[in-house]
Design a protein around this motif. Sequence first.
Motif, PDB file in Angstrom:
ATOM      1  N   ALA A  25      68.690  25.530  59.548  1.00  0.00           N
ATOM      2  CA  ALA A  25      67.907  26.060  58.426  1.00  0.00           C
ATOM      3  C   ALA A  25      66.922  27.122  58.905  1.00  0.00           C
ATOM      4  O   ALA A  25      66.723  28.142  58.237  1.00  0.00           O
ATOM      5  CB  ALA A  25      67.159  24.922  57.726  1.00  0.00           C
ATOM      6  N   LYS A  26      66.317  26.892  60.056  1.00  0.00           N
ATOM      7  CA  LYS A  26      65.399  27.888  60.613  1.00  0.00           C
ATOM      8  C   LYS A  26      66.162  29.133  61.056  1.00  0.00           C
ATOM      9  O   LYS A  26      65.685  30.262  60.874  1.00  0.00           O
ATOM     10  CB  LYS A  26      64.613  27.301  61.784  1.00  0.00           C
ATOM     11  CG  LYS A  26      63.541  26.306  61.369  1.00  0.00           C
ATOM     12  CD  LYS A  26      62.743  25.823  62.568  1.00  0.00           C
ATOM     13  CE  LYS A  26      61.651  24.851  62.127  1.00  0.00           C
ATOM     14  NZ  LYS A  26      60.881  24.327  63.280  1.00  0.00           N
ATOM     15  N   ASP A  27      67.335  28.936  61.640  1.00  0.00           N
ATOM     16  CA  ASP A  27      68.166  30.085  62.038  1.00  0.00           C
ATOM     17  C   ASP A  27      68.435  30.983  60.840  1.00  0.00           C
ATOM     18  O   ASP A  27      68.271  32.206  60.908  1.00  0.00           O
ATOM     19  CB  ASP A  27      69.510  29.610  62.612  1.00  0.00           C
ATOM     20  CG  ASP A  27      69.367  28.940  63.960  1.00  0.00           C
ATOM     21  OD1 ASP A  27      68.304  29.087  64.589  1.00  0.00           O
ATOM     22  OD2 ASP A  27      70.325  28.266  64.384  1.00  0.00           O
ATOM     23  N   GLU A  28      68.860  30.364  59.743  1.00  0.00           N
ATOM     24  CA  GLU A  28      69.194  31.132  58.545  1.00  0.00           C
ATOM     25  C   GLU A  28      67.955  31.787  57.949  1.00  0.00           C
ATOM     26  O   GLU A  28      68.005  32.947  57.507  1.00  0.00           O
ATOM     27  CB  GLU A  28      69.854  30.218  57.508  1.00  0.00           C
ATOM     28  CG  GLU A  28      70.271  30.921  56.232  1.00  0.00           C
ATOM     29  CD  GLU A  28      71.262  32.044  56.440  1.00  0.00           C
ATOM     30  OE1 GLU A  28      71.235  33.016  55.661  1.00  0.00           O
ATOM     31  OE2 GLU A  28      72.056  31.960  57.413  1.00  0.00           O
ATOM     32  N   ALA A  29      66.832  31.072  57.941  1.00  0.00           N
ATOM     33  CA  ALA A  29      65.590  31.632  57.396  1.00  0.00           C
ATOM     34  C   ALA A  29      65.140  32.848  58.191  1.00  0.00           C
ATOM     35  O   ALA A  29      64.690  33.857  57.621  1.00  0.00           O
ATOM     36  CB  ALA A  29      64.492  30.565  57.391  1.00  0.00           C
TER      37      ALA A  29
END
Length: 212
Positions: free
Chosen positions: A17-21
């Motif tokens: 989720a952090k990667d995508e954000a």
Amino acid sequence: MTFAEPTIRRGRPRDAAKDEAILQAAGDLFMEHGYEAVSVDAVAQKAGVSKATIYARYADKDALFAAVLRQECERAVSPDSFLPAPDQPVRDTLILLATRFLDLVTGEKAMQMNRVLVAETARAPRMAELFYETAVLNLKNRVADWLRAETVKGRLNVRDPDGAAWRYLGGVKGEAHLRASFGLPPIEPERLKAHLEAAADEFIRAHAPERP
């Protein structure tokens, strides 16, 4: 200056989720403001993460931009978008490929990316190479592979699939891409439809299978 490739750091499992954000925030900021005007601080703030979280994934801002560019290119030319149905009529497939290609190269996001690439090419030529390899060359290869398959089936007779793919895609771009590049209103739908149909018909005439 050398353009860095995305760096994958070893350590604890990454938070998807952090990667995508991070990539979403960086992409939005780069496309809106350009490379130079965007800081890692701004990306971190927009993504809701710390700078340390970004640097744990990417060595520097160049590597982050490379990751954004690669992701956007792979999304744009995903196999599902440019893989025609095996039994679809050749003319229909040519028109479909041309339509999707124009959507790719004349869309708002494509124009934003083009402006950023043009501005950054002198500073980091690897940036343009990455776009060329991931998006442009990838797409041309898919069209060329389809032309080879259609030639084997006897539905077309294409002696130079790579060259024919370049010529077809280049001819399709034509006025529509120029107008998008200059920020002019798009071609009227009926005239664009006629252009794509004519391009497909001309290609078929030029590469019709030989009859006994």
